[in-house]
Design a protein around this motif. Structure first.
Motif, PDB file in Angstrom:
ATOM      1  N   PRO A   1     -12.571 -99.690  29.449  1.00 55.06           N
ATOM      2  CA  PRO A   1     -12.245 -99.582  31.862  1.00 55.06           C
ATOM      3  C   PRO A   1     -11.020 -98.819  31.503  1.00 55.06           C
ATOM      4  O   PRO A   1     -10.851 -98.663  32.818  1.00 55.06           O
ATOM      5  CB  PRO A   1     -12.058-101.428  31.165  1.00 55.06           C
TER       6      PRO A   1
ATOM      7  N   ILE B   1      -6.148-104.240  32.999  1.00 51.32           N
ATOM      8  CA  ILE B   1      -7.392-104.531  34.724  1.00 51.32           C
ATOM      9  C   ILE B   1      -7.098-106.040  33.640  1.00 51.32           C
ATOM     10  O   ILE B   1      -7.303-106.571  32.852  1.00 51.32           O
ATOM     11  CB  ILE B   1      -8.613-103.380  33.460  1.00 51.32           C
ATOM     12  N   TRP B   2      -7.602-106.691  34.878  1.00 50.41           N
ATOM     13  CA  TRP B   2      -7.285-107.719  34.858  1.00 50.41           C
ATOM     14  C   TRP B   2      -9.412-108.895  35.137  1.00 50.41           C
ATOM     15  O   TRP B   2      -9.663-108.115  36.236  1.00 50.41           O
ATOM     16  CB  TRP B   2      -5.947-108.707  35.692  1.00 50.41           C
ATOM     17  N   THR B   3      -9.196-110.029  34.933  1.00 54.76           N
ATOM     18  CA  THR B   3      -9.890-110.789  35.612  1.00 54.76           C
ATOM     19  C   THR B   3      -9.884-111.869  35.463  1.00 54.76           C
ATOM     20  O   THR B   3      -8.888-112.532  35.800  1.00 54.76           O
ATOM     21  CB  THR B   3     -11.662-110.599  34.784  1.00 54.76           C
TER      22      THR B   3
ATOM     23  N   VAL C   1      -8.209-107.687  30.640  1.00 53.51           N
ATOM     24  CA  VAL C   1      -9.102-107.621  29.805  1.00 53.51           C
ATOM     25  C   VAL C   1      -9.026-106.556  29.006  1.00 53.51           C
ATOM     26  O   VAL C   1      -9.374-106.135  28.398  1.00 53.51           O
ATOM     27  CB  VAL C   1     -10.523-106.866  31.226  1.00 53.51           C
TER      28      VAL C   1
ATOM     29  N   PRO D   1      -5.431-107.617  25.363  1.00 55.67           N
ATOM     30  CA  PRO D   1      -6.568-108.595  25.865  1.00 55.67           C
ATOM     31  C   PRO D   1      -6.335-109.396  25.644  1.00 55.67           C
ATOM     32  O   PRO D   1      -5.795-110.096  25.026  1.00 55.67           O
ATOM     33  CB  PRO D   1      -8.075-107.757  25.595  1.00 55.67           C
TER      34      PRO D   1
ATOM     35  N   HIS E   1     -11.252-106.270  37.646  1.00 55.59           N
ATOM     36  CA  HIS E   1     -12.598-106.023  36.592  1.00 55.59           C
ATOM     37  C   HIS E   1     -13.485-105.898  37.147  1.00 55.59           C
ATOM     38  O   HIS E   1     -13.748-106.887  38.029  1.00 55.59           O
ATOM     39  CB  HIS E   1     -12.612-107.031  35.223  1.00 55.59           C
TER      40      HIS E   1
ATOM     41  N   PRO F   1     -16.908-105.020  35.859  1.00 50.76           N
ATOM     42  CA  PRO F   1     -17.676-105.141  34.247  1.00 50.76           C
ATOM     43  C   PRO F   1     -19.835-104.351  35.445  1.00 50.76           C
ATOM     44  O   PRO F   1     -19.566-103.583  34.038  1.00 50.76           O
ATOM     45  CB  PRO F   1     -18.572-106.627  33.852  1.00 50.76           C
TER      46      PRO F   1
ATOM     47  N   ASP G   1     -18.410-100.472  34.357  1.00 53.44           N
ATOM     48  CA  ASP G   1     -17.597-100.409  33.109  1.00 53.44           C
ATOM     49  C   ASP G   1     -19.412-100.294  32.275  1.00 53.44           C
ATOM     50  O   ASP G   1     -19.734 -99.492  31.326  1.00 53.44           O
ATOM     51  CB  ASP G   1     -17.676-101.989  32.370  1.00 53.44           C
TER      52      ASP G   1
END
Length: 528
Positions: A46, A58-60, A69, A82, A101, A103, A106
Motif C-alpha cells: 500500500p 495508512i489506516w483503516t 494497515v 501495522p 486504506h 483495499p 491495492d
C-alpha cells in the motif's frame, strides 16, 4: 508366533513429518520434472502504490477501533507497525501523514503487477493481499539457475519501485511462507518440511485465534507442530490446520490458480535495451508474426484473435488486440490489421518485452489456389479475400448484418450479428404478411382519418402535412407476446397503404378503436 511386518515405517501417522513425495512418472516411466514455484511478498504494497515517503502511514477502521494497515520505512524505523492503534501512532509521531486504506486499489495494483510478471512466466497467480506466485518450472536455466532467477526477480521489481522478498520452493505454500518470513532462499526438491520448520506460525497465515491457542501450548514454530501427533492436533484445531501444514510441507500441495490460462501459441522477444520507437516495434512484429504463424501452420490451426502484449519497464503492460472473422495465419494480413492498433501504444521509458499470442484457435486447412487456365480464383480464395476485406473494415468501423429471430413482434424479429456468423431463419419467419424493406427504429406518431372505427385510414397527417390514401390492405393483427410483455399491452392492427404520391407505407393502429375516442396510429416502416 506373531510375524513382524517388514518394510519402511509409515511416516505421517504418528507425527506430521511427511515422507518425501515422489515425482510423478512421465509417459515412458521416467520421473517428471518437479514443479517449482517462486513466491514474491510485497511488504510495502500500500505504501509503494501511493509512493509515500517520510513519516507516513495508512489506516483503516476495525469496528470501533482505528488502526494502522501499513507504514512507510521511515515510520517503521521510528517504532510504528501495522495493527497499532492510530492514537498511539499519532502520540509517537505527531507529524505523521495519514492516508485512508483503499483495499480495492491495492488489489488492482497487485493484479497489474501479476500481469507484468508474465514477462518472466506465462503462469503468474495472485496470493492476496500482498503476494504473487510464479510457476517457474523449466525456465530457471534461462536465467542462470534458480538463485540467479530469484535475485533477478528482486532486482526487476526494484527497478519499478517495488520491494519484494522472494523465495523458491517446490510448493506454493512453502515458498510463500518463506517469503513472508523474509527468508530469501531456494529450497531443493523434497526439502520443504525442513525449510519451513524454523518459521513462525504467522508465516503460514493461520487464524489469529489458533496462533494464540498454540502459543499457550508452547508451540511457536512450524517445526513444533510437525512433531505433534496428528489426531489430537486435528481434534482440537480442526482439519484446516493439517491441510495448511500438508500444503506447506509438500505432502498434499495445493494447486496453483494462474491469472489466465497459458496460450497455446506464443512468440516473444526480450530486449537488452528498452525499445521506444515505432520503427523498433514494427521491426519486432515483423519477426514475431512469421514465427507465430509457423506454429499455427504446423498445428493445422488458425486464430481469430491476436494479442500483442507490450511490457514496459515501469511495470505497465499495454495491449493491442485485433480480431478476424475467419481463422487466419497469414503474416501479411495480420500485420496490416496491426498497423493502426500500434498507434495506441505509449512506450514511455521503453518496452523490455513484446509477446504475441494467438487466441480463439480453430482448425484451418490450406486453401487450394486456382489451377492454370481456369480463368479465375477459386471459391475458397474469393471467400478468403472477402474475409480479409471485412477484417480491415472492422478495425475502423462497426460491421454487422441483420439476422431473423423467432418473434412475431416486428421490432424483435431481427437483431444484429457479426458479418461471419451463420444465420438460420426460424420456422414461420417473417410472419403471415410481407414486411417493409425499411423498418423504423422508432415508430413515428401519426394522426389518421377513417370512415369507420375499425376501417383502414383514408387520410394520414404528420404535423401540418397530410396525404390521402389511395388504397389499403389489411388489417394484420399482431398480439403481444404474453411470456415477455407487460400485462394489458394492446395488440396492433397493421395496414399496407399506398398514398396518392406513390409512397407505400406500413402503418398500425394500437388497441381497439372506440367511437368518440382518439385512436393511436403509428408509421412503422416503408416498402421502398
Amino acid at each position: 508366533m506373531r510375524r513382524r511386518a517388514c518394510g519402511p515405517p509409515r511416516l505421517g501417522q504418528d507425527s506430521l513429518l511427511p515422507a518425501t513425495p515422489e515425482p510423478d512418472a512421465g509417459p515412458a516411466g521416467e520421473p517428471a520434472i518437479s514443479r517449482r514455484i517462486a513466491a514474491l511478498h510485497l511488504p510495502w504494497l500500500p505504501v509503494e502504490r501511493l509512493c509515500l515517503t517520510g513519516f507516513a502511514a495508512i489506516w483503516t477502521t476495525e469496528g470501533s477501533r482505528r488502526a494502522l494497515v501499513a507504514v512507510s520505512p521511515a515510520a517503521a524505523a521510528a517504532g510504528l507497525h501495522p495493527g497499532q492503534a492510530l492514537a498511539d501512532a499519532q502520540a509517537i509521531l505527531p507529524e505523521l501523514a495519514l492516508h485512508p486504506h483503499v483495499p480495492e486499489a491495492d488489489a488492482a495494483w497487485l493484479r497489474r503487477l501479476a500481469h507484468w510478471a508474465r514477462c518472466i512466466t506465462p503462469l503468474p497467480a495472485l496470493d492476496p493481499p500482498d503476494g504473487l506466485l510464479l510457476d517457474i518450472t523449466g525456465i530457471a536455466h534461462l536465467h542462470g539457475g534458480e538463485e540467479a532467477l530469484r535475485r533477478a526477480l528482486v532486482a526487476r521489481f526494484a527497478r519499478a519501485g517495488v520491494t519484494v522478498q522472494a523465495a523458491i520452493a517446490g510448493t506454493a505454500d512453502c515458498a510463500a511462507g518463506l517469503a513472508r518470513a523474509g527468508v530469501g532462499i531456494v529450497v531443493p526438491p523434497g526439502e520443504a518440511a525442513i525449510a519451513v520448520a524454523p518459521l513462525p506460525l504467522q508465516a503460514l497465515r493461520l487464524p489469529p485465534a489458533s496462533i494464540a491457542a498454540l502459543h499457550r501450548l508452547g508451540l511457536r514454530r512450524v517445526g513444533d507442530l510437525l512433531r505433534q501427533p496428528r489426531g489430537p492436533l486435528a481434534k482440537r484445531f480442526g482439519l484446516a490446520l493439517l491441510a495448511t501444514l500438508d500444503a506447506a510441507t509438500g505432502l498434499r500441495p495445493r494447486p496453483l490458480r494462474p491469472l489466465r490460462p497459458p496460450p497455446d501459441f506464443l512468440a516473444a522477444r526480450d530486449f537488452l535495451e528498452p525499445v521506444v520507437t515505432r520503427e523498433a516495434i514494427d521491426a519486432t512484429l515483423v519477426v514475431l508474426l512469421p514465427e507465430l504463424c509457423r506454429q499455427l501452420q504446423e498445428a493445422g490451426q488458425g486464430a481469430r484473435r491476436f494479442l500483442l502484449h507490450a511490457f514496459r519497464v515501469d511495470g505497465v503492460v499495454q495491449l493491442a488486440v485485433i480480431g478476424t472473422g475467419l481463422p487466419a495465419r497469414d503474416p501479411r494480413h495480420i500485420a496490416r490489421l496491426f498497423r493502426e492498433k500500434l498507434e495506441g501504444l505509449e512506450p514511455g521509458f521503453g518496452f523490455e518485452r513484446l509477446a504475441l499470442e494467438a487466441r480463439a484457435c480453430a482448425p484451418l486447412t490450406a486453401a487450394q489456389a486456382a489451377l492454370p487456365g481456369e480463368g479465375g480464383a477459386s471459391a475458397d480464395t474469393r471467400r478468403q479475400s472477402l474475409a480479409e476485406l471485412l477484417d480491415r473494415l472492422t478495425q475502423r468501423v462497426e460491421v454487422w448484418r441483420l439476422a431473423p429471430r423467432a418473434s412475431h413482434w416486428p421490432e424483435r424479429a431481427i437483431f444484429r450479428v457479426g458479418p461471419f456468423e451463420s444465420v438460420l431463419p426460424p420456422p414461420g419467419w417473417p410472419g403471415s404478411g410481407p414486411r417493409p424493406v425499411r423498418l423504423l427504429r422508432r415508430p413515428v406518431r401519426l394522426s389518421a382519418v377513417a370512415l369507420l372505427p375499425d376501417a383502414p385510414p383514408s387520410l394520414l397527417r404528420l404535423g401540418r402535412a397530410s396525404w390521402r390514401v389511395l388504397r389499403a390492405e389489411g388489417p394484420e393483427r399482431i398480439a403481444p407476446e404474453w411470456w415477455r410483455d407487460r400485462p394489458g399491452r394492446p395488440f396492433r392492427d397493421y395496414y399496407r397503404v399506398q398514398l396518392v404520391t406513390g409512397a407505400r407505407l406500413w402503418v398500425c393502429r394500437s388497441g381497439i378503436a372506440v367511437p368518440g375516442e382518439e385512436t393511436q396510429w403509428w408509421l412503422h416502416g416503408r416498402f421502398e
